[in-house]
Enzyme design. Structure first.
Site, PDB file in Angstrom:
ATOM      1  N   LYS A 184       0.931  -1.699  -0.119  1.00  0.00           N
ATOM      2  CA  LYS A 184       0.369  -0.268   0.036  1.00  0.00           C
ATOM      3  C   LYS A 184       0.803   0.949  -0.103  1.00  0.00           C
ATOM      4  O   LYS A 184       2.256   1.603   0.935  1.00  0.00           O
ATOM      5  CB  LYS A 184      -1.000  -0.231   1.090  1.00  0.00           C
ATOM      6  CG  LYS A 184      -2.359   0.570   1.522  1.00  0.00           C
ATOM      7  CD  LYS A 184      -2.163   2.139   0.830  1.00  0.00           C
ATOM      8  CE  LYS A 184      -1.325   2.852   2.151  1.00  0.00           C
ATOM      9  NZ  LYS A 184      -2.253   5.126   1.832  1.00  0.00           N
ATOM     10  N   GLU A 241      10.028   2.046  10.165  1.00  0.00           N
ATOM     11  CA  GLU A 241      10.791   3.220  10.775  1.00  0.00           C
ATOM     12  C   GLU A 241      10.431   4.263  10.492  1.00  0.00           C
ATOM     13  O   GLU A 241       9.340   4.940   9.702  1.00  0.00           O
ATOM     14  CB  GLU A 241      12.224   3.294   8.955  1.00  0.00           C
ATOM     15  CG  GLU A 241      12.625   4.233   8.898  1.00  0.00           C
ATOM     16  CD  GLU A 241      13.416   4.357   7.611  1.00  0.00           C
ATOM     17  OE1 GLU A 241      13.666   5.439   7.034  1.00  0.00           O
ATOM     18  OE2 GLU A 241      13.737   3.472   6.906  1.00  0.00           O
ATOM     19  N   CYS A 250      13.971  10.817   6.467  1.00  0.00           N
ATOM     20  CA  CYS A 250      14.270  10.303   8.071  1.00  0.00           C
ATOM     21  C   CYS A 250      15.161  10.375   8.503  1.00  0.00           C
ATOM     22  O   CYS A 250      15.351  11.342  10.027  1.00  0.00           O
ATOM     23  CB  CYS A 250      13.283   9.537   7.906  1.00  0.00           C
ATOM     24  SG  CYS A 250      13.930   7.978   7.117  1.00  0.00           S
ATOM     25  N   GLU A 284       9.348  17.236  13.727  1.00  0.00           N
ATOM     26  CA  GLU A 284      10.487  16.992  12.278  1.00  0.00           C
ATOM     27  C   GLU A 284       9.334  18.191  11.807  1.00  0.00           C
ATOM     28  O   GLU A 284       8.218  17.474  10.807  1.00  0.00           O
ATOM     29  CB  GLU A 284       9.878  15.602  12.240  1.00  0.00           C
ATOM     30  CG  GLU A 284      10.402  14.932  11.009  1.00  0.00           C
ATOM     31  CD  GLU A 284      10.047  13.309  10.845  1.00  0.00           C
ATOM     32  OE1 GLU A 284      11.331  12.807  10.081  1.00  0.00           O
ATOM     33  OE2 GLU A 284       8.788  12.902  10.792  1.00  0.00           O
TER      34      GLU A 284
END
Length: 517
Positions: free
Chosen positions: A192, A267, A301, A398
């Site tokens: 997905k 992750e 990331c 973030e």
């Protein structure tokens, strides 16, 4: 911004028109299909937010169809030898390399990533398939663990159908990073992809089908997290979920998979520090700091989005970063000279832009950037915040864009406290020429990965993953097989041990090894 028409643009127009005409469908059980309910959504190119294609929007019924296809295919795929899987995965890698230019252009069109970086996306994707292809023959290997009276040996077996949920930043490469080891292990997959970047996931499915991966081994369902994603994480036939994305979404997936006791690999987010001591090679450190926050639009990331600089060199070093940031070329992602393209989606663009006002409110200085570029699309300038402290939101949250927060520190103890004072722990970067400090600091840093005197340079056999709110588990090398496979121990008696007797009318001595749970 002016646009220079290049061969990239000519080919991109052809690919875009082909994508628009064909639309984007699911790939289930070896067939390209529409959603059972007929629902669709539109995907847009971030350069001007115009419609790129109409995409099939999957729901629980489509996920169920894909999960059942993966379950049925698993019964035969698990029996395919590692040698045969190696051949097929190398064939996938060959086809990725043959279509490298197409992959790069579609990735740039779909995500806004600069073509200069996406040129390596196909090469990295092919490398991922080759790396795990070569490990497929030994994926089931275990250990010999002899004990008194027994020969114990272990082996690994594929866990079953797995769900792979991939993000919108560098989606092609990250899809290969998850799917290749799953296939090498003998698992089947329901993929997905992120709804903001569905195009190259479709291309990868085409390539795997052309390579001869049997129908149902890899299935692709497009859709939104609250519908297709939730159905995938809850489906009882899916034994594990590998997810790359935002931390809050990871916690939702863990809750959704709890009832079926799914194994998860996450992750997640990061607010990664790069720590620059005054004894470092400052020219090399500058290059690495600038690269690790402004490459890939800052949408990575592992970006070093906090730079911690020893106070004696803080002013000079931040001035050099600001000068470089002001010179970074923001523009058309298909232009080979562009260094930062548009952010992936208007919603993400607004999020990144909101931190410019927040920085001012918190008392930081915008030393470079901090503004929109142009009137169309999702373009943001390379930005540097100075005069920041670690308790500011710009240092804790973030941002996931080309935005760097610079914080001064006094000494090693202060630097370590600042570096660890966030909820994340994915990566860390350290610049110093003091060997003992490098080891001491790297071992104390709360991060799953640390690079000393380097930017992020991946070595595929090494573990990749984070601690704290940055993730669970590790990818890379044999660590990937630990997730996609179950380890089984088989104990063979050599006939020399004595089994305790019950029901014989006398006390028996039971060895402690016989009462383990």
């Amino acid at each position: 911004m002016t646009q220079t028409v290049t061969p990239n643009h000519e080919q991109a127009r052809e690919l875009r028109e082909r994508t628009r005409q064909r639309g984007i469908r699911h790939f289930i059980g070896g067939e390209w299909v529409h959603s059972l309910g007929g629902e669709t959504f539109e995907t847009h190119t971030p350069t001007d937010n115009s419609v790129l294609a109409t995409v099939a929007s999957g729901d629980a019924a489509d996920i169920d169809r894909a999960a059942r296809a993966a379950h049925d295919a698993f019964q035969t795929w698990r029996e395919v030898s590692g040698t045969e899987r190696r051949k097929l995965l190398h064939r996938v890698a060959d086809l990725i390399e043959a279509r490298a230019q197409e992959i790069a252009l579609l990735e740039s069109i779909d995500t806004g990533q600069a073509i200069r970086f996406m040129k390596s996306a196909a090469a990295r994707g092919a490398e991922n398939f080759r790396f795990f292809a070569d490990r497929a023959p030994g994926a089931a290997d275990g250990q010999s663990l002899p004990a008194p009276g027994f020969l114990n040996y272990t082996l690994r077996q594929p866990i079953g159908p797995v769900g792979v949920i991939t993000p919108w930043n560098t989606p092609f490469m990250l899809s290969t990073w998850k799917i290749a080891p799953a296939l090498a292990a003998g698992c089947t997959v329901v993929h997905k992809p992120a709804e903001w970047s569905p195009v190259t996931a479709t291309l990868l499915a085409e390539i795997m089908d052309e390579a001869g991966i049997p129908g149902g081994v890899v299935n692709l369902v497009h859709g939104f997290g609250e519908s297709a994603g939730k159905a995938l994480t809850e489906h009882p036939l899916i034994k594990a979920v590998a997810f790359v994305g935002e931390t809050t979404t990871g916690s939702h997936i863990m809750r959704q998979g709890a009832d079926t006791l799914k194994r998860v690999h996450f992750e997640l987010g990061g607010k990664n520090p790069v720590v620059v001591f005054d004894d470092a090679d400052l020219d090399k450190a500058l290059d690495a700091v600038v690269f690790m926050i402004y490459s890939l639009n800052g949408e990575r990331c592992t970006s070093s989005s906090r730079v911690l600089i020893q106070d004696g060199i803080y002013d000079e070093f931040t001035a050099r970063i600001a000068e470089r940031a002001r010179n970074i070329r923001v523009g058309d992602p298909l232009d080979p000279n562009t260094e930062i393209g548009p952010l992936v989606h208007p919603r993400h663009f607004e999020k990144v832009m909101s931190y410019f006002d927040r920085a001012r409110e918190e008392g930081a200085t915008i030393a470079a950037g901090g503004e929109r570029v142009g009137e169309d699309g999702n373009f943001v300038s390379a930005t540097l915040f100075t005069g920041a402290s670690n308790d500011m939101k710009i240092a804790q949250e973030e941002i996931f864009g080309p935005v760097l927060t610079a914080i001064p520190f006094r000494d090693e103890a202060d630097a370590l406290a600042l570096a660890n004072d966030v909820k994340y722990g994915l990566a860390g970067y350290l610049w110093t020429n003091d060997l003992t400090r490098a080891h001491r600091f790297a071992q104390a840093l709360e991060a799953g990965m640390v690079w000393v005197n380097s930017e992020n340079v991946r070595h595929l056999p090494t573990p990749f993953g984070g601690v704290k709110n940055s993730g669970i588990g590790r990818d890379g090398g044999d660590y990937s097989f630990d997730f996609y496979m179950e380890t089984k121990n088989i104990a063979i008696s050599l006939g020399t041990h004595k089994t305790a007797k019950l029901g014989v009318g006398q006390p028996v001595k039971v060895d402690k090894s016989e009462v383990e749970g």
